[in-house]
Scaffold this active site. Structure first.
Site, short mmCIF file in Angstrom:
data_model
loop_
_atom_site.label_atom_id
_atom_site.label_comp_id
_atom_site.label_asym_id
_atom_site.label_seq_id
_atom_site.Cartn_x
_atom_site.Cartn_y
_atom_site.Cartn_z
N TYR A 131 -55.36 14.57 24.77
CA TYR A 131 -56.17 14.46 23.61
C TYR A 131 -55.99 12.79 23.06
CZ TYR A 131 -56.93 14.17 18.63
OH TYR A 131 -57.39 13.61 17.52
N GLU A 151 -53.77 8.53 15.64
CA GLU A 151 -53.79 9.97 16.23
C GLU A 151 -52.37 10.40 16.46
OE1 GLU A 151 -56.18 11.75 16.59
OE2 GLU A 151 -58.05 10.35 16.27
N ASP A 186 -58.43 18.80 20.16
CA ASP A 186 -56.98 19.28 19.31
C ASP A 186 -57.27 20.53 18.73
OD1 ASP A 186 -59.03 18.90 17.35
OD2 ASP A 186 -57.79 17.23 16.22
#
Ligand code: SF4
Length: 360
Positions: A118, A35, A136
């Site tokens: 996030y 991520e 996101d």
């Protein structure tokens, strides 16, 4: 209305999601690293970086004790080097406070360096099945179109509002799949720049922008401040075997990485030769190179360059330059991709080009 997206989205995701190396195991460490990498780079480009990072550092404990230069080398080409520094700071905390495993708690995850809402949401929901949102840019875009919202999605207040709405509709079962389905829809179907593939969208029957034909107008993103433009003159100083590099300062842009020597402004040959005299180098030949640009988030480098052949680089008089075997630079020294246009003159590849070469 928005509650009704959950079922069709989950169904669609089951059939259509891409196979990605970090998704297969639900390993929280893999999800975390992927991520962070995905915040700056496309999925396809991230794959080789991710595989190499995990291969070199298979656990969070390995990240915590990795020497800085090796860590930077593993991140070379991805940019935003502060992110990998934060990964290491967080890894140290995880080892000290959580026995080397990321905590199974959204709040505790968010307290770790470099982990915001996030990333914490992605790790908590995908790896641990905790029903929290992961909003996101993809999710913000889908939401803006779905609800025909003209709010500026770059504003934190808008992001918070979307997070609260996603939290409200989050299915208690399969929260990870739901978050990934939204992101995947944004990445594959509800794509930016007027290219949305609404005909194959599983929630088009619920989408207000589709119904009102306003998809092209959304989402709204107010322009950020213009980037600062800096002129640089990059020098490729080499003899037969060695080339000159130097370490950047510990603070600021590209802190602590290595670079080709460079000077502020666009300098002429005479000025460059005068500068070289300070190092008591004996230039045999100087040749101007094409200009190049590199764009960072807030700064743009407008570069010109020279390749300078010198008699010998053994005469090191100044300590801020290192004269290193060209083969060793690529192997051992993290050099940012900003220098790619000039590094190729010492047959050195950086960033994406390096991976393409390694995979040939
Ligand atoms: S219908 Fe089109 S605009 Fe609406 S969510 Fe689907 S892809 Fe996006």
């Amino acid at each position: 209305m928005i509650d009704r997206i959950v079922e069709p989205l989950l169904e669609w995701y089951k059939e259509n999601h891409r196979i990605l190396p970090w998704r297969e195991s639900k390993n929280p460490y893999y999800i975390w690293i992927s991520e962070i990498m995905l915040q700056q780079t496309r999925v396809e480009a991230v794959k080789p970086y991710f595989e190499r990072f995990i291969h070199a550092l298979p656990s969070i404990k390995d990240v915590a004790v990795c020497p800085e230069q090796q860590l930077m080398k593993l991140w070379e080409g991805l940019g935003y080097y502060n992110r990998v520094r934060n990964i290491q700071k967080a890894a140290v905390e995880v080892v000290e406070q959580y026995q080397g495993s990321l905590p199974k708690d959204y709040g505790q995850l968010k307290e770790l360096p470099g982990i915001g809402n996030y990333t914490a949401g992605a790790v908590a929901s995908i790896a641990y099945g905790i029903p929290v949102p992961a909003v996101d840019g993809n999710v913000l875009r889908v939401h803006a179109r779905l609800t025909e919202s003209y709010d500026d999605i770059l504003k934190q207040s808008v992001k918070t509002k979307v997070e609260m709405e996603m939290q409200r509709i989050m299915p208690q079962e399969h929260p990870g799949e739901f978050n990934q389905a939204l992101m995947e829809l944004g990445a594959m179907v509800c794509v930016p720049n007027g290219m949305a593939k609404c005909e194959s969208c599983p929630i088009s029957h619920l989408c207000v922008a589709y119904e009102h034909q306003t998809v092209m107008e959304l989402p709204v993103k107010k322009k950020k401040k213009e980037r600062r433009r800096e002129e640089k003159t990059v020098l490729v100083i080499k003899d037969g075997e060695r080339a000159a590099i130097r370490r950047r300062p510990d603070k600021g842009l590209l802190a602590g990485l290595y670079e080709l020597p460079n000077l502020n402004g666009h300098l002429g040959e005479e000025e460059v030769l005068k500068w070289l005299k300070r190092y008591q180098l004996l230039p045999l030949r100087i040749q101007a190179l094409d200009g190049a640009k590199h764009i960072f988030s807030h700064v743009e480098w407008d570069m010109i360059g020279y390749v300078i052949n010198v008699a010998s680089l053994e005469n090191e008089k100044e300590r801020d330059m290192l004269f290193v075997d060209i083969k060793d630079i690529e192997k051992k020294y993290p050099v940012p991709a900003a220098f790619q246009a000039y590094a190729s003159h010492i047959n050195m590849r950086l960033g994406q080009e390096k991976y393409n070469k390694d995979r040939e």
